[in-house]
Design an enzyme around this catalytic site. Structure first.
Site: not given
Ligand code: NAP
Ligand code: F7E
Length: 326
Positions: A127, A129, A151
């Protein structure tokens, strides 16, 4: 027929990736955790051809069993505690799932393919992040990592463990350093979906306002459907490697609000938005912007959906969902 095992099949990316692999003719398996997982019905309804296996990333024996029962050619490790804000509240759990869970999955793959360690191709969901307090703009594969949340720290562990298994055992293990990617399937706890849902409800008179945290943070937001293609492309390469996947544009939460409200005809969103400390983070990632030049050159990957198209897609989907009473 190639086969794949996806952890995190119930999540946003898991659903898009499963659809993509099924369309390519894969035999798709998914890991699902917990007793009576409430999202099992969603996966079974949307993707009846996916075979589900019970397992948890914190339970190595369950992963070994899932590997035995699915015997995949490709493993996509998408499972994680993925909500950054929640990771401060539950840092040990985040470390166990998002960090050590990667090691468990790598071990399960290594043990299952002991006869030929390059046989199974492994994808790790790293990520942006991990860049946290960014040390270079834009961020690329070689940028120093400086995570700012439990995270982010856990993802750094998983990232380097993936590289270590590649270098130690010759495993075909790749990491995609994906920047934020969103869609109508995004969890409602993330800021983009929180906004698109609220805007739809405000538009339809079902909600008065929305309470947010830091509006000045900037993210490189793309469309999840585009990003899962990059995951697949990484595993089709002869050599495993690490790739940044991003759009190369950054936008603030304020810009997202402007486009989202404009989509329903509201030009001045300020009266509808309140800020609250509750949604501020102990340490913020102020700005992310990625350089995906390596992915473009090596994989031929480029994002297709623009930022305004993404916002419109999410708001429109939530307006439809609200009207349908979902
Ligand atoms: P998401 O919607 O939050 O999905 C997370 C998945 O992980 C869910 O299917 C959840 O299953 C599963 N999970 C949680 N705890 C687990 C455990 N103990 N054992 C097995 N599975 C478990 O995330 P996403 O947005 O699809 O992202 C997919 C991956 O890419 C994640 O690793 C995330 O950190 C990474 N990522 C996401 C982004 C983004 O912007 N979306 C960017 C960079 C990296 P349940 O339904 O059972 O909770
Ligand atoms: O926050 C700001 C918050 O929670 C984005 C995950 O998929 O992307 C995701 O992480 C920004 C931050 O995503 C609210 O402070 C303001 O600056 O949508 P977010 P994230 O933290 O960038 C990365 C790449 C991952 O890997 C992660 O799994 O938005 N923000 N106000 C807020 N964020 C939330 N959630 N809620 C608010 O009310």
């Amino acid at each position: 027929m190639p086969s794949a095992l996806i952890t995190g099949i119930t999540g946003q990316d898991g659903l898009y990736l499963a659809e993509l692999l099924l369309a390519k003719g894969y035999d798709v398996h998914g890991l699902i955790r917990g007793q009576n997982n409430p999202r099992r019905d969603l996966v079974e309804g949307l993707l009846p051809d996916v075979r589900l296996h019970n397992g948890d990333l914190t339970d190595l024996s369950s992963l070994i069993r899932a590997m035995r029962d699915s015997d995949p050619d490709e493993v996509y490790n998408l499972g994680a505690v993925s909500f950054v804000a929640y990771s401060w509240e539950n840092a040990p759990l985040t470390t166990d799932v998002t960090g050590k869970g990667v090691l468990n999955m790598l071990e399960a793959v290594r043990l299952h393919s002991a006869d030929d360690l390059g046989r199974i191709r492994f994808y790790q969901a790293s990520s942006s992040e991990m860049f946290g307090k960014v040390q270079e703009v834009p961020q690329r594969e070689t940028t120093l990592l400086w995570p700012r949340s439990p995270y982010g720290v856990s993802k750094v562990f998983g990232h380097y463990m993936t590289i270590n298994y590649r270098e130690s055992y010759g495993m075909h293990a790749s990491s995609g350093i994906l920047f934020n990617h969103e869609s109508p399937r995004r969890g409602p706890e993330f800021v983009t979906r929180k906004i698109s849902q609220a805007v739809a409800r405000i538009h339809l008179g079902a909600q008065k306002d929305i309470v947010l945290g830091n509006l000045d943070a900037e993210r490189d937001w793309g469309f999840a459907g585009d990003y899962v293609e990059a995951m697949w492309l990484m595993l089709q390469q002869e050599q495993a490697d690490d790739y940044v996947i991003s759009t190369g544009e950054t936008h603030s939460i304020r810009e997202f609000l402007t486009l989202a409200f404009a989509r329903v005809g509201i030009d001045d969103w300020e009266p509808y938005v309140r800020q609250d400390e509750r949604f501020m983070r102990p340490a913020e990632v102020d700005q992310l912007i990625g350089d995906a030049a390596k992915a473009k050159a090596a994989l031929g990957w480029e994002p297709r959906v623009s930022f305004p198209e993404l916002v419109a897609m999410m708001v429109d989907a939530d307006v439809e969902a609200q009207k349908a009473g979902w």
